[in-house]
Design a protein around this motif. Structure first.
Motif, PDB file in Angstrom:
ATOM      1  N   THR A 301     -28.229 -49.254  25.927  1.00 38.87           N
ATOM      2  CA  THR A 301     -26.926 -49.346  26.598  1.00 38.87           C
ATOM      3  C   THR A 301     -26.871 -48.500  27.866  1.00 38.87           C
ATOM      4  O   THR A 301     -25.992 -48.717  28.710  1.00 38.87           O
ATOM      5  N   SER A 302     -27.789 -47.546  28.018  1.00 38.01           N
ATOM      6  CA  SER A 302     -27.814 -46.750  29.245  1.00 38.01           C
ATOM      7  C   SER A 302     -28.156 -47.597  30.465  1.00 38.01           C
ATOM      8  O   SER A 302     -27.938 -47.180  31.607  1.00 38.01           O
ATOM      9  N   LEU A 303     -28.685 -48.799  30.227  1.00 36.29           N
ATOM     10  CA  LEU A 303     -28.955 -49.712  31.341  1.00 36.29           C
ATOM     11  C   LEU A 303     -27.668 -50.066  32.087  1.00 36.29           C
ATOM     12  O   LEU A 303     -27.705 -50.406  33.267  1.00 36.29           O
ATOM     13  N   GLY A 304     -26.540 -49.990  31.376  1.00 33.34           N
ATOM     14  CA  GLY A 304     -25.265 -50.245  32.047  1.00 33.34           C
ATOM     15  C   GLY A 304     -24.972 -49.227  33.128  1.00 33.34           C
ATOM     16  O   GLY A 304     -24.411 -49.566  34.180  1.00 33.34           O
ATOM     17  N   GLY A 305     -25.356 -47.958  32.889  1.00 33.13           N
ATOM     18  CA  GLY A 305     -25.192 -46.931  33.917  1.00 33.13           C
ATOM     19  C   GLY A 305     -26.219 -47.061  35.021  1.00 33.13           C
ATOM     20  O   GLY A 305     -25.908 -46.869  36.208  1.00 33.13           O
ATOM     21  N   ILE A 306     -27.449 -47.374  34.641  1.00 30.06           N
ATOM     22  CA  ILE A 306     -28.501 -47.569  35.650  1.00 30.06           C
ATOM     23  C   ILE A 306     -28.174 -48.765  36.539  1.00 30.06           C
ATOM     24  O   ILE A 306     -28.510 -48.796  37.723  1.00 30.06           O
ATOM     25  N   MET A 307     -27.476 -49.736  35.955  1.00 25.98           N
ATOM     26  CA  MET A 307     -27.053 -50.918  36.713  1.00 25.98           C
ATOM     27  C   MET A 307     -26.211 -50.518  37.923  1.00 25.98           C
ATOM     28  O   MET A 307     -26.240 -51.187  38.968  1.00 25.98           O
ATOM     29  N   LEU A 308     -25.463 -49.413  37.821  1.00 27.01           N
ATOM     30  CA  LEU A 308     -24.599 -48.999  38.917  1.00 27.01           C
ATOM     31  C   LEU A 308     -25.387 -48.537  40.137  1.00 27.01           C
ATOM     32  O   LEU A 308     -24.813 -48.431  41.231  1.00 27.01           O
TER      33      LEU A 308
END
Length: 793
Positions: A301-308
């Motif tokens: 789910t940390s990919l959601g932050g990296i997506m930013l």
């Protein structure tokens, strides 16, 4: 030289030959010297032009920083906090997250968008509707089929052709075969547009709130409510000054963003050198594998932050119209990309040493001596980033409006130098209210970041699917290259999308709700527009009925000109028969006016109007089609009526010259070079009369009638044309009336309940609050006549 030749002649024949030989050699040397000088001058000019072009390109690259890369550049304000919202459990996770950021920036913004997607621009225009316009020119995928073959002769109507047996031709036929596929393509474009509008709400919220959050780092006694209040004040100020445009302050954007990039890069180098140089090993993709190998839902789910870290690419493409692609590419590869890598690496180095500061990683990593100057620069950069996204939203709304997918709203041109700088008041205030609601409602970066990432990843997926069709139909790439591009893009983007699904209940639902609301509005409006056009097409009046009425149309022809507005580019609209059935009189001159938008970015002024005659001359009936691109504006200073009559007079004058055999006259030669006259006069020769009867097939599908030998001289033909010009001009002086249809759309009694809601309530409400055509075309109210009619769907 003459003296030399004369003196040598006195010496005899031999001296004369020697002199001639010497003279010819001297001339040859002179010519060689002259040619060498010319060549050297040409080379110097080429060098100067190249040098000037290079300097201009560098200047444009610098200016693009403020318009195109503000949103992408401010991502370091909030990426690491949204990546680790619950803290850091393993220091090695920082290296893995940094490696993901590095390769996300490399694969999506650098390789996909800057070097592939940006090349798919429509004559410099970017955005989802620009891609859709490209597809509409290469395949008949428009749901409203109001295009004509004369539109393809526009200088801006560029398209490529392909072999009938090619893969592109098969794809084209597959898209055109069923209406459902055209509708699905349009819905895909609308979804991408709605998500970009969502970005216009979320980008200012998260950027300004993150920048204002720096107050709490150096002033810990300040509460979160104060930070939110400061962010709201900045947002209200930002949206309140939109009507001034960016022309006056736009020159500040590039220096601010350039200073921002230099500052974050310098701080990044400082943190790497001071805290931990080992973070540079994140450039190895091995650490991505190790990051996921350690397992755990939090890492996925940390990919959601990296997506930013890659947010802003949708604004990058939408704001492409202001600069050439090469300038955007140079700015990203030389300044943006290396500065972002240094900034993220520096933050990672700082967090490795201070893992408990991850919530405020950006501001905590700033050296104390430059903290407040950096806070001011960060706030200014956040405002510039917000402005870039708001401008992109305005541009997309304007494009959607031109394609008949958005209610008619007011569009203001804010700059006399730059055509693309516009302001949409209604959208501006809607964005402001929703942006303040998001900022004050969530009060933290994490939930806004989840919402932001959801919107961005959906836009990327839409762009990938549209690019697949662009590569096939427009670029005519081999299907293997198309497959490679599509698979690689979808693998990366679907991975991010799967991670965002876990955060829908943590703020990710916001862009979905916003997009659903705008999608409902745009879909219902387009459906109503489509049904109105279909009603016009099926209820148009036959030309035989008009001819049967005779020159007087069975009525009293009163002095004046009647401009009958219709959506049809051919045929007589139903509104006209409705009008003459209920009123006993009609104007002496009748002009059917059709204003239509084409899938091109602009239509040159000299090619805007198409004029032709309907029926015999004594009917005094004409058709005028005014064509606009999705970037063209109906500005208040435009005299639409004046330009329409100028085109009408020009047509009558040229028609009379063609009949009189005066096609070689000077006036015709001067005007005939324009594309407008080419469209107007068609492809007839001087032995054919080009203006006779109209048909329903096309605007130029007129019946050529061979000229019968009569004892009529060219001068008499010319005088006939002059007489008609005087007649039309006299009717114009008598008064011009704009006749517009006020068509009411209602659902049938047997229609399903959802259609009744959509048509009788949603569409009726949108029609009530949207701008009238009379306001858009600047029609005086005292010259306006509305003709009401109802049809059921």
């Amino acid at each position: 030289m003459a003296a030399r030749v004369e003196a040598a002649t006195m010496g005899g024949e031999i001296d004369e030959e020697e002199t001639d030989e010497r003279g010819s050699m001297w001339d040859l040397d002179q010519k060689l010297d002259q040619s060498m000088d010319e060549e050297a001058g040409r080379l110097r000019n080429m060098y100067r032009e190249k040098k000037f072009s290079a300097l201009l390109l560098l200047q444009l690259s610098f200016q693009s920083l403020g318009v195109v890369y503000g949103d992408l550049g401010t991502s370091p304000l909030y990426v690491f906090y949204n990546t680790f919202p619950h803290g850091i459990k393993d220091p090695e996770d920082i290296i893995g997250a940094l490696s993901l950021i590095i390769y996300s920036l490399t694969l999506i913004p650098l390789l996909k968008y800057v070097f592939v997607v940006c090349k798919a621009n429509d004559n410099g225009q970017g955005g989802t509707f620009a891609l859709y316009s490209l597809l509409c020119r290469h395949a008949k995928v428009k749901t409203i089929q109001n295009q004509h073959r004369t539109d393809e002769e526009l200088t801006t109507y560029s398209r490529t052709t392909f072999h009938e047996r090619s893969f592109a031709a098969k794809t084209k036929r597959w898209l055109e075969k069923r209406t459902s596929r055209k509708t699905a393509l349009l819905i895909l474009v609308l979804v991408g547009t709605c998500m970009v509008i969502g970005d216009g709400i979320l980008t200012p919220a998260i950027s300004v709130l993150s920048a204002a959050g720096g107050l709490r780092v150096n002033l810990p006694h300040i509460s979160n409510g104060v930070v939110v209040f400061v962010a709201v004040v900045i947002l209200v100020s930002l949206f309140s000054v939109q009507h001034y445009g960016t022309d006056r302050v736009g020159w500040l954007f590039a220096p601010i963003v350039f200073l921002w990039f230099l500052s974050i890069a310098s701080i990044g180098i400082y943190n790497i050198w001071k805290h931990d140089t080992s973070v540079l090993k994140a450039f190895s993709p091995v650490y991505i594998y190790r990051y996921f190998k350690r397992g755990g839902r939090d890492r996925w789910t940390s990919l959601g932050g990296i997506m930013l870290s890659i947010t802003g690419i949708e604004a990058l493409f939408a704001d492409l119209s202001h600069f050439p692609v090469s300038a955007v590419q140079i700015a990203f590869t030389v300044i943006v990309f290396p500065c972002l890598l240094l900034a993220y690496s520096g933050q990672a180095a700082y967090i490795r040493k201070h893992p408990d500061h991850v919530a405020d990683a950006f501001y905590r990593s700033i050296p104390g001596s430059v903290y407040w100057p950096m806070f001011i620069i960060a706030t200014a950069a956040a405002i510039v980033a917000s402005q870039a996204t708001i401008s992109a939203t305005f541009s997309l709304v304007k494009q959607a409006l031109a394609h008949g997918c958005f209610p008619r709203v007011k569009v203001v041109h804010t700059s006399r130098k730059f055509l693309g700088q516009i302001y949409v008041p209604d959208i501006n205030w809607i964005l402001m209210v929703l942006c303040i609601a998001v900022t004050a409602g969530f009060k933290n970066q994490s939930q806004i970041g989840n919402a932001y990432g959801t919107a961005v990843v959906i836009v990327m997926l839409v762009t990938t699917l549209l690019m697949t069709l662009i590569m096939i139909l427009v670029w005519r790439c081999h299907w293997v290259l198309v497959l490679i591009f599509t698979i690689l893009s979808l693998v990366v983007e679907c991975t991010y999308f799967s991670a965002m699904l876990f955060k829908i209940d943590q703020g990710g639902w916001v862009p979905l709700v916003i997009a659903a609301a705008f999608l409902l509005i745009m879909s219902v409006w387009h459906y109503g527009t489509l049904k109105r056009y279909e009603f016009e097409m099926h209820s148009r009046v036959s030309m035989a009925w008009i001819l049967g009425l005779g020159p007087s149309l069975g009525l009293v022809r009163v002095p004046g000109v009647g401009l009958v507005y219709t959506e049809l580019a051919s045929g007589v609209p139903h509104i006209f028969s409705h009008f003459i059935t209920n009123l006993p009189a009609i104007h002496s001159v009748v002009v059917f006016v059709c204003v239509k938008n084409l899938p091109v970015y602009t239509v040159p002024e000299e090619e805007r109007f198409l004029v032709k005659r309907i029926g015999p001359k004594n009917f005094h009936m004409f058709r005028c089609v005014a064509r606009y691109g999705y970037r063209d504006l109906h500005k208040k200073d435009d005299d639409f009526e004046k330009r329409l009559f100028e085109s009408l007079f020009l047509y009558v004058r040229l028609e009379s010259m063609m009949e009189g055999g005066c096609s070689d006259s000077d006036e015709y030669s001067i005007c005939g070079s324009q594309q407008q006259l080419k469209d107007t006069l068609g492809n007839g020769n001087e032995n054919e009369n080009l203006a006779t009867f109209d048909t329903f097939d096309s605007i130029e599908s007129i019946t050529p009638v061979k000229r019968v030998s009569h004892t009529v001289t060219a001068s008499s033909q010319m005088s006939g044309g002059v007489d008609e010009l005087e007649f039309i001009n006299g009717c114009r002086d008598a008064g011009v009336v704009h006749i517009m249809g006020n068509t009411v759309v209602r659902a049938r009694r047997e229609a399903r309940f959802y259609k009744k809601i959509a048509i009788d309530y949603v569409y009726a409400f949108l029609r009530k609050i949207c701008r009238e055509h009379s306001v858009i075309y600047n029609v005086p109210q005292e010259s306006l006549l509305n003709v009401g009619q109802i049809f059921y769907v």
